[in-house]
Design an enzyme around this catalytic site. Structure first.
Site, short mmCIF file in Angstrom:
data_model
loop_
_atom_site.label_atom_id
_atom_site.label_comp_id
_atom_site.label_asym_id
_atom_site.label_seq_id
_atom_site.Cartn_x
_atom_site.Cartn_y
_atom_site.Cartn_z
N CYS A 127 49.03 -12.98 3.00
CA CYS A 127 48.74 -11.68 2.38
C CYS A 127 49.39 -10.56 3.20
O CYS A 127 50.60 -10.40 3.17
CB CYS A 127 47.24 -11.49 2.19
SG CYS A 127 46.84 -10.12 1.07
N HIS A 228 45.79 -15.85 -0.63
CA HIS A 228 44.91 -16.32 0.45
C HIS A 228 44.61 -17.80 0.27
O HIS A 228 43.59 -18.18 -0.31
CB HIS A 228 43.60 -15.52 0.46
CG HIS A 228 43.71 -14.18 1.09
ND1 HIS A 228 43.48 -13.96 2.44
CD2 HIS A 228 44.04 -12.97 0.57
CE1 HIS A 228 43.65 -12.68 2.71
NE2 HIS A 228 43.99 -12.05 1.59
N GLU A 230 43.53 -19.94 2.32
CA GLU A 230 42.34 -20.40 3.04
C GLU A 230 41.08 -20.32 2.19
O GLU A 230 40.05 -20.92 2.55
CB GLU A 230 42.16 -19.58 4.33
CG GLU A 230 41.60 -18.18 4.17
CD GLU A 230 42.63 -17.14 3.74
OE1 GLU A 230 42.28 -15.95 3.72
OE2 GLU A 230 43.77 -17.54 3.44
#
Length: 574
Positions: A127, A228, A230
């Site tokens: 990001c 993102h 994760e």
């Protein structure tokens, strides 16, 4: 609450036997900042652990000593998400729709990114992190994309929900990881990379054309994604990629710690008259102390190059060596001279880089055999008998066949070099000169910066027959990075260097090859562009399955072994 039993906890993690710890790659993650707290969302560090790495948080501190020491202890870097970048770091005035900037993070992360890039450390930008890559490495970030997008890039849904798709380039890392051209992602941004710059290529876009991913086009382990991962169920592959690349980097760094890394030919002294300060990172040269440190390079053979004609050639060469000695004396805490392998190892043990001396073009002798002893006493380790023209020693690959090979004077020169322990270098020599010298010399010979004619039909390159003859006499061929000797058409890259090296290994064997970059003599290719990328080449060798012992041989053991053999005559005479 159960009582804490630390031995039980370790037993559950299979730490019953020694050793207790395996050497996992350490991944530094830049921390966010707010309310006087350095913080990090759990998805980042938990994903690193799942991928097989060890996460550590890097606080936003713009202290170069702290950053440099941090980079010395990590194997990979994650640039995490967060607020907007202050556009003034890019020389722009703030846009009316600029969001909240984070003054604590911007400078530290720009610094750490650039320094990690210099050191070849694998990087994943997430990001804000992809924007960090662009800001730090000559790309460009658009402050607000709301006027050019048809997709909501700042979703209100949970981070675990993918809200749009990106299209992935088929020849990219992402495509290799996911094996598909479309990927569903989340999105929390209104700034975006609008120009990846020359160091990156765009590898994924959304349907409105916004850049969603990019990767290095310099054969470095660097990738950035705008989403993102994760937070997504299928986000682990990018973390696994980073940890794998970090493991290769970790191994490469360990190998460099345990070996001598020698570049057998560079022309950096040609730039010294321009006022170069060798202790500074100078864009005018490809080899300096900073770049050698970044690339974990221990030693280089700097040559006194003599164009033809040169007035007072012996004095001309001496002046170059005087300047090199002056530079070494000015920075004696960090660099030293050596004229034999033992001194080189001694310097490495003392944490010093090493310069060895060579001569490129035997006209430096000025037609006088006694000048060989003079240069031997100055500490030269080899003489390239000729350059791009016939001289009084031999014919050049680009000459007019003046002597039909090695001249009568050249025969005396080679025999005297054998007696004095000076290596005979036949890069630039014609084929007839090559075979003549191979026959005359009682010692093995070197080609300090040559490549393979089978892959690039240039008269400067060695034929397979020459390479076999060289190996049979115990010689060594050092692959060079000069574009025109690697590829006849188009841009040469590090992949061409690898191709020439592997062809030489196939023809000659692993014991007869090495690297002579010709840096600052127009050598250097994308992926192996200067001394800082020496370790990048080692990483690529590891990825191709070369063992540490193979790499020791390629990076200097072969060449230094030959040097020791040639110099053994001199030692016996003493």
């Amino acid at each position: 609450m159960n009582q804490f039993d630390w031995q039980l906890q370790l037993a559950q993690k299979a730490y019953k036997k020694f050793p207790e710890a395996t050497k996992l790659p350490v991944i530094g993650i830049t921390g966010n900042y707010g309310d006087l707290i350095c913080k990090l969302a759990e998805g980042y560090y938990k994903s690193v652990v799942k991928a097989g790495g060890v996460p550590v948080i890097i606080p936003p501190v713009a202290d170069t000593d702290a950053i440099i020491n941090t980079l010395a202890n990590i194997d990979g870097l994650i640039l995490s998400g967060g607020g907007d970048y202050d556009p003034r770091y890019a020389g722009e005035e703030p846009h009316p729709k600029l969001g909240e900037v984070n003054a604590e993070r911007d400078l530290p992360e720009l610094l750490i990114t650039r320094l990690a890039y210099n050191r070849q450390i694998p990087i994943l930008g997430i990001c804000r992190g992809i924007q960090t890559l662009a800001m730090a490495l000559d790309g460009k970030v658009k402050q607000d994309i709301t006027d050019i997008t048809t997709i909501n890039h700042s979703q209100s849904e949970e981070r675990s929900i993918a809200t749009h798709q990106v299209t992935i380039e088929k020849d990219s890392i992402l495509y290799q990881l996911y094996d598909k051209a479309q990927l569903s992602v989340n999105s929390f941004h209104h700034q975006a990379v609008c120009d990846s710059g020359k160091r990156f290529r765009v590898t994924a876009t959304s349907e409105d054309g916004i850049i969603e991913a990019m990767e290095s086009c310099e054969f470095k382990s660097i990738m950035g994604v705008q989403w993102h991962p994760e937070c997504l169920d299928d986000g682990l592959p990018v973390f696994e990629w980073l940890v794998r690349e970090a493991a290769f980097f970790q191994e490469a760094r360990d190998i460099h710690y345990n070996m001598i890394t020698l570049d057998s030919h560079c022309d950096t002294p040609m730039f010294f008259p321009q006022g170069i300060d060798f202790s500074n990172r100078d864009d005018r040269i490809l080899v300096d102390l900073h770049k050698m440190a970044d690339g974990h390079q221990d030693a280089t053979i700097m040559v006194a190059y003599l164009p033809q004609p040169t007035e007072n050639p012996t004095a001309f060469a001496d002046k170059i060596f005087d300047k090199i000695e002056e530079i070494v004396s000015q920075h004696e805490d960090y660099i030293a001279l050596a004229d034999n392998p033992g001194l080189l190892y001694y310097n490495k043990a003392g944490n010093k880089k090493t310069i060895m001396l060579g001569i490129e073009n035997g006209i430096a002798l000025d037609g006088k055999l006694e000048n060989l002893k003079h240069f031997a006493e100055r500490g030269i380790v080899y003489i390239t008998l000729c350059h791009n023209g016939d001289n009084d020693i031999c014919d050049s690959a680009k000459g007019n066949q003046t002597h039909n090979g090695v001249s009568k004077f050249g025969k005396k020169v080679i025999k005297e070099m054998n007696k004095l322990g000076i290596m005979v270098d036949l890069s630039h020599a014609s084929e007839k000169s090559f075979y003549d010298a191979l026959k005359i010399s009682k010692m093995p010979i070197v080609c300090s910066h040559s490549s393979c004619r089978a892959l690039c039909d240039h008269p400067r390159n060695l034929t397979d027959d020459q390479m076999r003859a060289l190996a049979q006499k115990g010689g060594v061929m050092q692959i060079t990075l000069y574009h025109g000797f690697l590829r006849s058409e188009g841009e040469a890259t590090v992949e061409d260097v690898l191709a020439h090296l592997e062809h030489a290994i196939e023809v000659m064997g692993i014991d007869h090859v090495g690297i002579g970059t010709d840096f600052d003599g127009d050598g250097g290719v994308r992926g192996f562009a200067d001394a800082s990328e020496v370790i990048n080449f080692t990483r690529l060798l590891l990825k191709r399955g070369y063992s540490p012992n193979d790499i020791y041989k390629i990076w200097g053991m072969n060449f230094l072994g030959l040097m020791g053999e040639v110099q053994s005559v001199k030692l016996k005479s003493w």
